[in-house]
Scaffold this active site. Structure first.
Site, PDB file in Angstrom:
ATOM      1  N   GLY A   1     -11.518  -0.809  -3.388  1.00  0.00           N
ATOM      2  CA  GLY A   1     -11.591  -1.600  -2.157  1.00  0.00           C
ATOM      3  C   GLY A   1     -12.539  -0.984  -1.133  1.00  0.00           C
TER       4      GLY A   1
ATOM      5  N   GLY B   1     -11.290   4.306  -3.063  1.00  0.00           N
ATOM      6  CA  GLY B   1     -11.149   3.574  -4.309  1.00  0.00           C
ATOM      7  C   GLY B   1     -11.999   2.325  -4.338  1.00  0.00           C
TER       8      GLY B   1
ATOM      9  N   ASP C   1      -4.398   5.693  -7.058  1.00  0.00           N
ATOM     10  CA  ASP C   1      -3.799   4.764  -8.007  1.00  0.00           C
ATOM     11  C   ASP C   1      -4.692   4.472  -9.204  1.00  0.00           C
ATOM     12  OD1 ASP C   1      -5.650   3.293  -6.633  1.00  0.00           O
ATOM     13  OD2 ASP C   1      -4.250   1.770  -5.927  1.00  0.00           O
TER      14      ASP C   1
END
Length: 89
Positions: A58, A56, A87
Site C-alpha cells: 500500500g 508494504g 504481514d
C-alpha cells in the site's frame, strides 16, 4: 518535520515503538492531483529532493503515485522505495 540529527536520535533504541510518526493513511492510486501536489509543496518547503518510502504494498502504491506526478510535472525528485512489511505482502 523533525530533523533527525545525533542529538534527536540518541537513546531511541531503548524506546518502544517508532519516532517516525508512521501511519496507515496517506496517498492511494486514486488520490487527487491536488492531494499529491500538496505533498510536493510540503517537501519543497524543507528543500527535500530525495524521498525514501518505507513500507508494504500500500505504501509503495502511494510512492508510485508520487512518482507519476513527479514525472508528469517534470519535478526533480528522487523517490526510492524500501520494502518493509509486517504481514508479508
Amino acid at each position: 518535520f523533525t530533523k533527525l540529527d545525533p542529538k534527536a536520535v540518541c537513546g531511541i533504541n531503548l524506546q518502544g515503538g517508532t519516532i517516525l510518526w508512521s501511519s496507515r493513511g496517506g496517498l492511494s492510486p486514486n488520490s487527487s492531483e491536488a492531494e499529491v501536489e500538496e505533498v510536493f509543496q510540503k517537501l519543497d518547503t524543507i528543500g527535500c529532493n530525495m524521498l525514501f518510502i518505507i513500507g508494504g504494498d500500500g505504501t509503495h502504491r502511494g510512492a508510485y503515485r508520487l512518482y507519476q506526478h513527479a514525472k508528469k510535472s517534470h519535478r526533480k525528485m528522487c523517490i526510492a522505495g524500501v520494502p518493509k512489511t509486517i504481514d508479508n505482502d
